[in-house]
Design a protein around this motif. Structure first.
Motif, mmCIF file in Angstrom:
data_model
loop_
_atom_site.group_PDB
_atom_site.id
_atom_site.type_symbol
_atom_site.label_atom_id
_atom_site.label_comp_id
_atom_site.label_asym_id
_atom_site.label_seq_id
_atom_site.Cartn_x
_atom_site.Cartn_y
_atom_site.Cartn_z
ATOM 1 N N ASP A 67 40.470 -7.114 -3.112
ATOM 2 C CA ASP A 67 41.335 -5.945 -3.048
ATOM 3 C C ASP A 67 40.784 -4.813 -3.903
ATOM 4 O OD1 ASP A 67 43.540 -4.405 -2.364
ATOM 5 O OD2 ASP A 67 44.984 -5.559 -3.540
ATOM 6 N N ALA A 68 41.216 -3.611 -3.560
ATOM 7 C CA ALA A 68 40.941 -2.438 -4.387
ATOM 8 C C ALA A 68 41.833 -2.495 -5.623
ATOM 9 C CB ALA A 68 41.253 -1.167 -3.595
ATOM 10 N N ILE A 69 41.329 -1.957 -6.722
ATOM 11 C CA ILE A 69 42.115 -1.847 -7.948
ATOM 12 C C ILE A 69 41.784 -0.488 -8.550
ATOM 13 C CG2 ILE A 69 40.381 -2.952 -9.427
ATOM 14 C CD1 ILE A 69 42.686 -4.354 -10.903
ATOM 15 N N GLN A 70 42.776 0.142 -9.137
ATOM 16 C CA GLN A 70 42.534 1.451 -9.746
ATOM 17 C C GLN A 70 43.095 1.427 -11.155
ATOM 18 O OE1 GLN A 70 44.074 4.929 -7.636
ATOM 19 N NE2 GLN A 70 42.101 5.919 -8.023
ATOM 20 N N THR A 71 42.213 1.131 -12.104
ATOM 21 C CA THR A 71 42.633 1.061 -13.506
ATOM 22 C C THR A 71 42.283 2.331 -14.264
ATOM 23 O OG1 THR A 71 40.529 0.159 -14.313
ATOM 24 C CG2 THR A 71 42.180 -1.426 -13.517
ATOM 25 N N GLY A 72 41.239 3.034 -13.801
ATOM 26 C CA GLY A 72 40.744 4.180 -14.531
ATOM 27 C C GLY A 72 39.867 3.794 -15.706
ATOM 28 N N SER A 73 39.711 2.489 -15.927
ATOM 29 C CA SER A 73 38.937 1.991 -17.071
ATOM 30 C C SER A 73 37.489 1.682 -16.725
ATOM 31 C CB SER A 73 39.587 0.718 -17.622
ATOM 32 O OG SER A 73 40.909 0.984 -18.025
ATOM 33 N N TYR A 74 37.166 1.643 -15.439
ATOM 34 C CA TYR A 74 35.823 1.263 -14.995
ATOM 35 C C TYR A 74 35.298 2.308 -14.026
ATOM 36 C CZ TYR A 74 37.374 -3.178 -16.879
ATOM 37 O OH TYR A 74 37.866 -4.149 -17.714
ATOM 38 N N SER A 75 33.996 2.349 -13.862
ATOM 39 C CA SER A 75 33.394 3.257 -12.889
ATOM 40 C C SER A 75 33.745 2.794 -11.479
ATOM 41 C CB SER A 75 31.870 3.253 -13.034
ATOM 42 O OG SER A 75 31.501 3.679 -14.315
ATOM 43 N N PRO A 76 33.995 3.726 -10.558
ATOM 44 C CA PRO A 76 34.250 3.331 -9.170
ATOM 45 C C PRO A 76 33.097 2.478 -8.640
ATOM 46 C CG PRO A 76 34.797 5.633 -9.485
ATOM 47 C CD PRO A 76 34.124 5.169 -10.749
ATOM 48 N N GLY A 77 33.469 1.406 -7.939
ATOM 49 C CA GLY A 77 32.475 0.489 -7.406
ATOM 50 C C GLY A 77 32.252 -0.734 -8.288
ATOM 51 N N GLU A 93 49.604 -4.887 -13.827
ATOM 52 C CA GLU A 93 50.108 -3.519 -13.776
ATOM 53 C C GLU A 93 49.104 -2.587 -13.112
ATOM 54 O OE1 GLU A 93 50.233 -4.491 -17.503
ATOM 55 O OE2 GLU A 93 52.081 -5.545 -17.050
ATOM 56 N N ALA A 94 47.845 -3.021 -12.970
ATOM 57 C CA ALA A 94 46.808 -2.145 -12.422
ATOM 58 C C ALA A 94 46.735 -2.194 -10.896
ATOM 59 C CB ALA A 94 45.451 -2.528 -13.010
ATOM 60 N N SER A 95 47.608 -2.934 -10.251
ATOM 61 C CA SER A 95 47.563 -3.054 -8.797
ATOM 62 C C SER A 95 47.682 -1.694 -8.134
ATOM 63 C CB SER A 95 48.707 -3.948 -8.306
ATOM 64 O OG SER A 95 48.761 -3.930 -6.905
ATOM 65 N N SER A 96 46.934 -1.526 -7.068
ATOM 66 C CA SER A 96 46.992 -0.255 -6.340
ATOM 67 C C SER A 96 48.053 -0.282 -5.245
ATOM 68 C CB SER A 96 45.631 0.035 -5.722
ATOM 69 O OG SER A 96 45.344 -0.924 -4.736
ATOM 70 N N HIS A 97 48.768 -1.362 -5.106
ATOM 71 C CA HIS A 97 49.686 -1.499 -3.977
ATOM 72 C C HIS A 97 51.152 -1.492 -4.371
ATOM 73 C CE1 HIS A 97 46.577 -2.133 -1.017
ATOM 74 N NE2 HIS A 97 45.957 -2.846 -1.920
ATOM 75 N N ASP A 98 51.471 -1.159 -5.619
ATOM 76 C CA ASP A 98 52.848 -1.159 -6.086
ATOM 77 C C ASP A 98 53.539 -2.485 -5.784
ATOM 78 O OD1 ASP A 98 53.155 2.243 -5.010
ATOM 79 O OD2 ASP A 98 52.570 1.482 -6.966
ATOM 80 N N VAL A 99 52.764 -3.544 -5.648
ATOM 81 C CA VAL A 99 53.294 -4.869 -5.376
ATOM 82 C C VAL A 99 52.618 -5.803 -6.358
ATOM 83 C CG1 VAL A 99 53.344 -6.760 -3.715
ATOM 84 C CG2 VAL A 99 53.690 -4.404 -2.950
ATOM 85 N N ASN A 100 53.408 -6.655 -6.952
ATOM 86 C CA ASN A 100 52.847 -7.551 -7.938
ATOM 87 C C ASN A 100 52.387 -8.847 -7.260
ATOM 88 O OD1 ASN A 100 52.498 -9.420 -10.045
ATOM 89 N ND2 ASN A 100 53.788 -8.161 -11.369
ATOM 90 N N ALA A 124 38.236 -7.905 -7.427
ATOM 91 C CA ALA A 124 38.821 -6.568 -7.451
ATOM 92 C C ALA A 124 37.692 -5.551 -7.571
ATOM 93 C CB ALA A 124 39.782 -6.432 -8.628
ATOM 94 N N ILE A 125 37.756 -4.510 -6.757
ATOM 95 C CA ILE A 125 36.757 -3.448 -6.784
ATOM 96 C C ILE A 125 37.444 -2.178 -7.278
ATOM 97 C CG2 ILE A 125 35.096 -2.078 -5.460
ATOM 98 C CD1 ILE A 125 36.265 -5.287 -3.927
#
Length: 161
Positions: A67-77, A93-100, A124-125
């Protein structure tokens, strides 16, 4: 080991949306694995989250969720590997799908542990853009598909041994 009514032992589940730019990365990685025609591996490309993932993985010995993940802590990819235990410390909490997703897996284990995979791993990417309606991913995330595929293959090897 629980009830296994499936011929294959491992489920690869790519999650995401094919029309939301980088959110498609899980789908693309799962499709790349499917194109390899591996024995005892079933691949799914799903636009589901939460409890809806449970019927997809029921009956498999192992599951790998991509799955995709968007934490802002890592470089994209950036490709990351997690186990279920990793999510107990708050990564969810870092899920990009608003679903746990980890909570859904825990609920599945409580409801009917006999049909849940004995081990579930996550690839996770880190993504850049999951808000733009586009069938094209950003260059860094597009370039990560092979690395993520290799991470899945590494996990398949570990699970089989």
């Amino acid at each position: 080991m629980g009830l296994n009514d499936r011929d294959s032992e491992i489920a690869i589940v790519g999650l995401g949306s094919p029309i939301m730019s980088d959110d498609a990365v899980g789908l693309r990685v799962s499709q790349a694995i499917e194109d390899m025609h591996l024995d005892c591996v079933d691949c799914y490309q799903e636009a589901v989250g939460g409890l809806d993932i449970l019927p997809v993985i029921h009956g498999y010995r192992f599951a790998i969720i991509v799955d995709a993940i968007q934490t802002g802590s890592y470089s994209p990819g950036t490709v990351m590997i997690f186990s279920e235990e990793d999510f107990e410390s708050g990564i969810n909490e870092a899920s990009s799908h608003d679903v746990n997703l980890p909570t859904a897996i825990r609920i599945g284990r409580q409801m009917d542990p006999s049909i849940m995979p004995e081990k579930i791993m996550y690839i996770a990417i880190e993504v850049e853009d999951i808000k733009t309606v586009s069938e094209t991913m950003t260059p860094a995330v597009e370039a990560s598909v092979d690395s993520a595929k290799n991470a899945v293959m590494h996990l398949i090897g570990q699970l089989r041994s």
